[in-house]
Design a protein around this motif. Structure first.
Motif, PDB file in Angstrom:
ATOM      1  N   ILE A 150      12.882  28.329  67.383  1.00 58.16           N
ATOM      2  CA  ILE A 150      12.506  29.575  66.732  1.00 58.16           C
ATOM      3  C   ILE A 150      13.263  29.711  65.410  1.00 58.16           C
ATOM      4  CG2 ILE A 150      11.854  30.715  68.886  1.00 58.16           C
ATOM      5  CD1 ILE A 150      14.557  32.208  68.764  1.00 58.16           C
ATOM      6  N   GLY A 151      12.628  30.352  64.453  1.00 57.27           N
ATOM      7  CA  GLY A 151      13.221  30.495  63.134  1.00 57.27           C
ATOM      8  C   GLY A 151      12.831  29.369  62.201  1.00 57.27           C
ATOM      9  N   GLY A 152      12.513  28.209  62.771  1.00 60.78           N
ATOM     10  CA  GLY A 152      12.049  27.078  61.995  1.00 60.78           C
ATOM     11  C   GLY A 152      13.028  26.594  60.936  1.00 60.78           C
ATOM     12  N   TYR A 153      12.466  25.886  59.980  1.00 61.76           N
ATOM     13  CA  TYR A 153      13.244  25.316  58.882  1.00 61.76           C
ATOM     14  C   TYR A 153      13.975  26.410  58.103  1.00 61.76           C
ATOM     15  CZ  TYR A 153      14.238  22.523  54.709  1.00 61.76           C
ATOM     16  OH  TYR A 153      14.857  21.872  53.659  1.00 61.76           O
ATOM     17  N   GLU A 154      13.341  27.563  57.942  1.00 65.21           N
ATOM     18  CA  GLU A 154      13.965  28.652  57.190  1.00 65.21           C
ATOM     19  C   GLU A 154      15.339  29.019  57.751  1.00 65.21           C
ATOM     20  OE1 GLU A 154      13.562  33.412  56.208  1.00 65.21           O
ATOM     21  OE2 GLU A 154      11.870  32.414  57.171  1.00 65.21           O
ATOM     22  N   TYR A 155      15.407  29.258  59.046  1.00 65.63           N
ATOM     23  CA  TYR A 155      16.679  29.687  59.620  1.00 65.63           C
ATOM     24  C   TYR A 155      17.680  28.543  59.713  1.00 65.63           C
ATOM     25  CZ  TYR A 155      15.543  34.483  59.943  1.00 65.63           C
ATOM     26  OH  TYR A 155      15.264  35.764  59.591  1.00 65.63           O
TER      27      TYR A 155
ATOM     28  N   VAL B 282      18.030  26.321  57.369  1.00 64.56           N
ATOM     29  CA  VAL B 282      18.589  26.315  56.013  1.00 64.56           C
ATOM     30  C   VAL B 282      19.511  27.516  55.806  1.00 64.56           C
ATOM     31  CG1 VAL B 282      18.006  26.550  53.556  1.00 64.56           C
ATOM     32  CG2 VAL B 282      16.696  24.987  55.017  1.00 64.56           C
ATOM     33  N   ARG B 283      19.068  28.695  56.242  1.00 60.98           N
ATOM     34  CA  ARG B 283      19.860  29.908  56.048  1.00 60.98           C
ATOM     35  C   ARG B 283      21.192  29.850  56.790  1.00 60.98           C
ATOM     36  NH1 ARG B 283      16.151  35.127  56.608  1.00 60.98           N
ATOM     37  NH2 ARG B 283      17.949  36.046  55.560  1.00 60.98           N
ATOM     38  N   GLU B 284      21.253  29.086  57.880  1.00 60.80           N
ATOM     39  CA  GLU B 284      22.504  28.927  58.614  1.00 60.80           C
ATOM     40  C   GLU B 284      23.361  27.793  58.054  1.00 60.80           C
ATOM     41  OE1 GLU B 284      21.943  28.781  62.857  1.00 60.80           O
ATOM     42  OE2 GLU B 284      20.703  30.590  62.831  1.00 60.80           O
ATOM     43  N   GLY B 285      22.905  27.172  56.981  1.00 58.57           N
ATOM     44  CA  GLY B 285      23.700  26.144  56.309  1.00 58.57           C
ATOM     45  C   GLY B 285      23.763  24.808  57.019  1.00 58.57           C
ATOM     46  N   GLN B 286      22.790  24.533  57.884  1.00 57.38           N
ATOM     47  CA  GLN B 286      22.796  23.262  58.598  1.00 57.38           C
ATOM     48  C   GLN B 286      22.301  22.149  57.660  1.00 57.38           C
ATOM     49  OE1 GLN B 286      24.522  24.271  60.704  1.00 57.38           O
ATOM     50  NE2 GLN B 286      23.680  25.698  62.161  1.00 57.38           N
ATOM     51  N   PRO B 287      22.611  20.885  57.976  1.00 54.77           N
ATOM     52  CA  PRO B 287      22.268  19.775  57.084  1.00 54.77           C
ATOM     53  C   PRO B 287      20.758  19.570  56.907  1.00 54.77           C
ATOM     54  CG  PRO B 287      23.866  19.088  58.744  1.00 54.77           C
ATOM     55  CD  PRO B 287      23.387  20.446  59.135  1.00 54.77           C
ATOM     56  N   THR B 288      20.366  19.449  55.643  1.00 52.98           N
ATOM     57  CA  THR B 288      18.979  19.152  55.277  1.00 52.98           C
ATOM     58  C   THR B 288      18.982  18.029  54.246  1.00 52.98           C
ATOM     59  OG1 THR B 288      18.994  20.842  53.551  1.00 52.98           O
ATOM     60  CG2 THR B 288      18.149  21.502  55.713  1.00 52.98           C
ATOM     61  N   GLU B 289      17.823  17.462  54.068  1.00 57.15           N
ATOM     62  CA  GLU B 289      17.666  16.378  53.110  1.00 57.15           C
ATOM     63  C   GLU B 289      16.238  16.362  52.600  1.00 57.15           C
ATOM     64  OE1 GLU B 289      16.550  12.760  56.161  1.00 57.15           O
ATOM     65  OE2 GLU B 289      18.658  13.163  55.808  1.00 57.15           O
TER      66      GLU B 289
ATOM     67  N   ASP C  94      13.628  13.345  50.061  1.00 57.46           N
ATOM     68  CA  ASP C  94      13.521  11.914  49.774  1.00 57.46           C
ATOM     69  C   ASP C  94      14.654  11.396  48.889  1.00 57.46           C
ATOM     70  OD1 ASP C  94      11.242  11.855  51.327  1.00 57.46           O
ATOM     71  OD2 ASP C  94       9.860  11.849  49.620  1.00 57.46           O
ATOM     72  N   GLU C  95      15.306  12.285  48.136  1.00 61.64           N
ATOM     73  CA  GLU C  95      16.404  11.880  47.255  1.00 61.64           C
ATOM     74  C   GLU C  95      17.761  11.890  47.951  1.00 61.64           C
ATOM     75  OE1 GLU C  95      13.930  14.201  45.838  1.00 61.64           O
ATOM     76  OE2 GLU C  95      13.032  12.259  45.359  1.00 61.64           O
ATOM     77  N   GLY C  96      17.859  12.502  49.123  1.00 60.75           N
ATOM     78  CA  GLY C  96      19.126  12.535  49.843  1.00 60.75           C
ATOM     79  C   GLY C  96      19.469  13.926  50.342  1.00 60.75           C
ATOM     80  N   PRO C  97      20.755  14.162  50.678  1.00 63.86           N
ATOM     81  CA  PRO C  97      21.171  15.459  51.220  1.00 63.86           C
ATOM     82  C   PRO C  97      20.953  16.598  50.223  1.00 63.86           C
ATOM     83  CG  PRO C  97      22.868  13.801  51.574  1.00 63.86           C
ATOM     84  CD  PRO C  97      21.850  13.193  50.657  1.00 63.86           C
ATOM     85  N   LEU C  98      20.596  17.764  50.762  1.00 63.71           N
ATOM     86  CA  LEU C  98      20.433  18.975  49.953  1.00 63.71           C
ATOM     87  C   LEU C  98      21.678  19.852  50.128  1.00 63.71           C
ATOM     88  CD1 LEU C  98      16.711  19.707  50.856  1.00 63.71           C
ATOM     89  CD2 LEU C  98      17.583  18.879  48.661  1.00 63.71           C
ATOM     90  N   PRO C  99      21.950  20.741  49.160  1.00 65.55           N
ATOM     91  CA  PRO C  99      23.131  21.611  49.268  1.00 65.55           C
ATOM     92  C   PRO C  99      23.050  22.515  50.498  1.00 65.55           C
ATOM     93  CG  PRO C  99      22.126  21.788  47.087  1.00 65.55           C
ATOM     94  CD  PRO C  99      21.203  20.969  47.939  1.00 65.55           C
ATOM     95  N   ARG C 100      24.195  22.750  51.100  1.00 69.89           N
ATOM     96  CA  ARG C 100      24.270  23.646  52.257  1.00 69.89           C
ATOM     97  C   ARG C 100      24.670  25.030  51.762  1.00 69.89           C
ATOM     98  NH1 ARG C 100      27.288  20.460  57.078  1.00 69.89           N
ATOM     99  NH2 ARG C 100      26.559  22.260  58.233  1.00 69.89           N
ATOM    100  N   VAL C 101      23.863  26.034  52.138  1.00 71.35           N
ATOM    101  CA  VAL C 101      24.111  27.419  51.748  1.00 71.35           C
ATOM    102  C   VAL C 101      24.170  28.258  53.017  1.00 71.35           C
ATOM    103  CG1 VAL C 101      23.242  29.376  50.439  1.00 71.35           C
ATOM    104  CG2 VAL C 101      22.875  27.056  49.585  1.00 71.35           C
ATOM    105  N   PHE C 102      25.191  29.091  53.138  1.00 73.37           N
ATOM    106  CA  PHE C 102      25.370  29.914  54.328  1.00 73.37           C
ATOM    107  C   PHE C 102      24.982  31.349  53.989  1.00 73.37           C
ATOM    108  CE2 PHE C 102      28.068  26.242  54.528  1.00 73.37           C
ATOM    109  CZ  PHE C 102      27.862  25.771  55.805  1.00 73.37           C
ATOM    110  N   ASP C 103      23.947  31.868  54.627  1.00 77.66           N
ATOM    111  CA  ASP C 103      23.380  33.177  54.338  1.00 77.66           C
ATOM    112  C   ASP C 103      24.017  34.250  55.216  1.00 77.66           C
ATOM    113  OD1 ASP C 103      21.783  35.450  54.032  1.00 77.66           O
ATOM    114  OD2 ASP C 103      19.907  34.335  54.126  1.00 77.66           O
ATOM    115  N   PRO C 104      24.769  35.195  54.619  1.00 81.57           N
ATOM    116  CA  PRO C 104      25.409  36.233  55.425  1.00 81.57           C
ATOM    117  C   PRO C 104      24.428  37.202  56.081  1.00 81.57           C
ATOM    118  CG  PRO C 104      25.668  36.716  53.099  1.00 81.57           C
ATOM    119  CD  PRO C 104      25.022  35.360  53.202  1.00 81.57           C
ATOM    120  N   GLN C 105      23.144  37.122  55.759  1.00 79.18           N
ATOM    121  CA  GLN C 105      22.140  37.974  56.404  1.00 79.18           C
ATOM    122  C   GLN C 105      21.781  37.482  57.801  1.00 79.18           C
ATOM    123  OE1 GLN C 105      20.991  40.902  54.992  1.00 79.18           O
ATOM    124  NE2 GLN C 105      22.639  40.412  53.577  1.00 79.18           N
ATOM    125  N   VAL C 106      22.126  36.221  58.115  1.00 70.97           N
ATOM    126  CA  VAL C 106      21.745  35.674  59.417  1.00 70.97           C
ATOM    127  C   VAL C 106      22.918  35.117  60.205  1.00 70.97           C
ATOM    128  CG1 VAL C 106      19.384  35.177  58.670  1.00 70.97           C
ATOM    129  CG2 VAL C 106      21.128  33.397  58.494  1.00 70.97           C
TER     130      VAL C 106
END
Length: 138
Positions: free
Chosen positions: A103-108, A110-117, A119-131
C-alpha cells in the motif's frame, strides 16, 4: 461485531504490506520478489531498488518463467490513487502465488526516503516529514 472486525483486519493484513515493512524485509534478506507492475515509462523514470519489472497486463504471460511459483511476491504501483497494484496482485493470486500489495506504492516508498534508482543509477533519498518522523541530524 468484534469478530467481524478482527476477521476483516486479519484478512487485510494477510494481503497487504507497506513501504516500511517491505524495506525492513529487504534489509533482513527475507525471501520474496518485489514486482513493479507499472508501465515501461514509469519504470524508467524511477523504481524501487531490488524490484523486478512486470507490468500488470503481462503477469499472466511472464510470471511463471520469471518467478518460481513457490516464491512470495509483493507488488506495487504508483500511489494510493493507483489500482494497478491490486490488478497485479489479483493476477499473481489467480496464478497461485502468495502475494501482497504494498500500500502507498512507489510514492510512499520515495516519501519515506527508501532506496530508488533509474537507468542511470541511484536516485537521491528524500525524507518527507508529512509521512514519517524525520530526526534532526544537527
Amino acid at each position: 461485531m468484534t469478530t467481524d472486525a478482527a476477521h476483516y483486519f486479519a484478512t487485510k493484513l494477510a494481503h497487504e504490506t507497506d513501504a516500511s515493512d517491505v524495506y525492513a524485509a529487504q534489509k533482513a534478506d527475507e525471501d520474496f520478489i518485489l514486482v513493479d507492475v507499472r508501465g515501461d515509462e514509469a519504470w524508467r523514470q524511477g523504481r524501487i531498488t531490488g524490484a523486478i519489472h512486470i507490468p500488470y497486463a503481462q503477469i499472466a504471460q511472464r510470471a511463471a518463467t520469471e518467478i518460481s511459483p513457490g516464491t512470495p511476491v509483493v507488488v506495487y504501483c504508483w500511489s494510493p490513487g493507483c489500482n494497478a497494484g491490486a490488478k497485479g496482485a489479483f493476477e499473481f493470486a489467480r496464478l497461485g502465488y502468495s502475494v501482497k500489495e504494498m500500500i502507498g506504492g512507489y510514492e510512499y516508498w520515495v516519501r519515506e526516503g527508501q532506496p530508488t534508482e533509474n537507468d542511470e543509477g541511484p536516485l537521491p533519498r528524500v525524507f518527507d516529514p508529512q509521512v514519517m518522523v524525520v530526526h534532526d541530524k544537527s
